[in-house]
Design a protein around this motif. Structure first.
Motif, PDB file in Angstrom:
ATOM      1  N   ILE A 351       3.236  -0.634   1.516  1.00 19.69           N
ATOM      2  CA  ILE A 351       2.029   0.135   1.205  1.00 19.69           C
ATOM      3  C   ILE A 351       0.975  -0.146   2.264  1.00 19.69           C
ATOM      4  O   ILE A 351       0.590  -1.303   2.488  1.00 19.69           O
ATOM      5  CB  ILE A 351       1.493  -0.214  -0.187  1.00 19.69           C
ATOM      6  N   GLN A 352       0.507   0.906   2.882  1.00 20.60           N
ATOM      7  CA  GLN A 352      -0.522   0.757   3.908  1.00 20.60           C
ATOM      8  C   GLN A 352      -1.918   0.755   3.297  1.00 20.60           C
ATOM      9  O   GLN A 352      -2.781  -0.047   3.687  1.00 20.60           O
ATOM     10  CB  GLN A 352      -0.399   1.892   4.929  1.00 20.60           C
ATOM     11  N   GLN A 353      -2.156   1.615   2.310  1.00 19.65           N
ATOM     12  CA  GLN A 353      -3.449   1.680   1.620  1.00 19.65           C
ATOM     13  C   GLN A 353      -3.217   2.072   0.173  1.00 19.65           C
ATOM     14  O   GLN A 353      -2.260   2.784  -0.150  1.00 19.65           O
ATOM     15  CB  GLN A 353      -4.384   2.703   2.279  1.00 19.65           C
ATOM     16  N   GLY A 354      -4.121   1.617  -0.701  1.00 20.58           N
ATOM     17  CA  GLY A 354      -4.083   2.040  -2.093  1.00 20.58           C
ATOM     18  C   GLY A 354      -3.788   0.932  -3.076  1.00 20.58           C
ATOM     19  O   GLY A 354      -4.132   1.047  -4.260  1.00 20.58           O
ATOM     20  N   LEU A 355      -3.124  -0.152  -2.641  1.00 22.19           N
ATOM     21  CA  LEU A 355      -2.785  -1.259  -3.533  1.00 22.19           C
ATOM     22  C   LEU A 355      -3.194  -2.576  -2.898  1.00 22.19           C
ATOM     23  O   LEU A 355      -3.286  -2.696  -1.668  1.00 22.19           O
ATOM     24  CB  LEU A 355      -1.282  -1.282  -3.840  1.00 22.19           C
ATOM     25  N   GLU A 356      -3.395  -3.568  -3.770  1.00 25.62           N
ATOM     26  CA  GLU A 356      -3.652  -4.921  -3.332  1.00 25.62           C
ATOM     27  C   GLU A 356      -2.622  -5.844  -3.960  1.00 25.62           C
ATOM     28  O   GLU A 356      -2.001  -5.506  -4.980  1.00 25.62           O
ATOM     29  CB  GLU A 356      -5.068  -5.363  -3.732  1.00 25.62           C
ATOM     30  N   ALA A 357      -2.431  -6.966  -3.347  1.00 25.34           N
ATOM     31  CA  ALA A 357      -1.510  -7.947  -3.901  1.00 25.34           C
ATOM     32  C   ALA A 357      -1.969  -8.347  -5.301  1.00 25.34           C
ATOM     33  O   ALA A 357      -3.147  -8.601  -5.540  1.00 25.34           O
ATOM     34  CB  ALA A 357      -1.429  -9.168  -2.991  1.00 25.34           C
TER      35      ALA A 357
END
Length: 392
Positions: A351-357
């Motif tokens: 995922i490049q953008q949109g989620l965080e760990a």
């Protein structure tokens, strides 16, 4: 209307009107009671939940692979042939045997070649004896220089030179005969494995035979020739300039690891018909897991992407607005979240953008969900701990 008739209708209509009013009142009370009961049941009913599977987005180092179809080729392949004509007296190897360089494989009848060698040696001995006699005559002529003419001395010297040339020719004949004799013992030119025997013992073989006696292939090391799209060439060349690139060979389909090697060559031209570039990798093949002619998936490790957010590929959904995932919120409901996916490969999405760990995403059961749906995580997916995954 007569007065008597009017009084009669009034007596009949009054009870009917009373009955209608009483019925309406009772019906109203029943409807009110039913609505209240339904509201109470609705308030007491539990909220419906949808069973799902979920995984946690994690940060990890993800290797970037370029995968192409490859063909295993032997480092060296030799068709062993006879270099002389004769009868094949013995075959000293077993089919499929590992042989070493210099090991005897077959024997051709050496007797005609031994006789030719002996004849050449006898001719040399004869000429050497003549040379000795000619040298003695020259010595006598020189001692009797008062009686010997200059012409006779010069003639004797020329005779000696002629005999010496004959001896050199005899030696060349001996060397050739010895070489031909050595060809009757056929040895392995390299370390490798023999194939199916092509000629049986007792047959007459010739130096002009095209089939040969046996084919030997070198298995250690072994090479894989594979292709990649030409647009990958700049990245591969830049990576090779930084150091040695690793290549992994997997079986076709189930991607079972076979061996690990290094990239040794980029072909010097691009195939214009397919728009691909050929590459060559070398593998030690210590366990003989690679075999000449075998098709494999060659995975070139181009680089490693550090600290990337990864989730199982099944979490990524597609809509007319793009890619998204269902995120599990702390209150047990789900919501959609658009994402930018760098690549998906081997069951893992980067995922490049949109989620965080740490974000929880739904990996199974999305077809029953919509924003706000209450969910129950029944069983965590095996891919909740995404490993380092290759990217195409």
């Amino acid at each position: 209307m007569p007065l008597v008739a009017r009084r009669t209708m009034l007596r009949i209509g009054a009870p009917i009107a009373i009955l209608v009013v009483v019925g309406a009142v009772l019906a109203g009370r029943e409807l009110t009671s039913t609505a209240a009961s339904a509201a109470a049941l609705k308030a007491a009913a539990p909220v419906a939940t949808v069973p799902i599977e979920a995984a946690t987005a994690q940060r990890s180092d993800v290797p970037v692979y370029l995968t192409g179809l490859g063909t295993v080729q032997a480092q060296n392949t030799v068709t062993v042939k006879s270099r002389v004509d004769g009868q094949l007296q013995a075959v000293s190897y077993q089919e499929g045997q590992d042989v070493t360089a210099g090991q005897v494989l077959a024997q051709i009848d050496p007797r005609p070649f031994q006789a030719a060698l002996d004849q050449a040696k006898a001719a040399k001995a004869k000429d050497e004896a003549q040379l000795t006699n000619a040298q003695l005559d020259l010595q006598r002529f020189e001692n009797l220089h008062q009686y010997a003419t200059v012409q006779s001395v010069d003639t004797q010297k020329a005779l000696i030179a002629q005999i010496q040339a004959q001896i050199e020719g005899d030696q060349a004949t001996i060397d050739n005969a010895a070489t031909q004799l050595s060809y009757t013992t056929i040895t392995s030119p390299l370390n490798g494995r023999t194939g199916i025997r092509l000629v049986d013992q007792g047959n007459i073989v010739h130096a002009t035979d095209t089939g040969g006696l046996v084919v030997i292939t070198q298995l250690h090391p072994i090479t894989v020739i594979f292709t990649l799209p030409e647009e990958n060439l700049p990245d591969i060349s830049a990576a090779m300039a930084q150091g040695t690139l690793q290549v992994f060979a997997d079986t076709r389909g189930d991607e079972k690891p076979l061996d690990q090697g290094t990239l040794t060559l980029i072909d010097n031209e691009i195939d214009q018909g397919t728009g691909t570039i050929r590459l060559k990798a070398t593998f030690p093949n210590k366990s003989n897991t690679l075999w000449p002619g075998q098709f494999v998936d060659a995975k070139l490790l181009l680089r490693t992407q550090h600290d990337a957010v990864t989730v199982p590929a099944t979490a990524v959904q597609r809509s007319q607005d793009g890619l998204y995932v269902y995120v599990v919120k702390p209150d047990g409901t789900v919501d959609t979240k658009p994402v930018d996916v760098d690549r998906i490969a081997d069951g893992v999405a980067v995922i490049q953008q949109g989620l965080e760990a740490g974000d929880r995403v739904v990996t199974a059961g999305q077809y029953r969900l919509q924003p706000g749906t209450h969910v129950e995580i029944r069983e965590a997916a095996a891919a909740s701990r995404p490993a380092a995954a290759p990217g195409a």
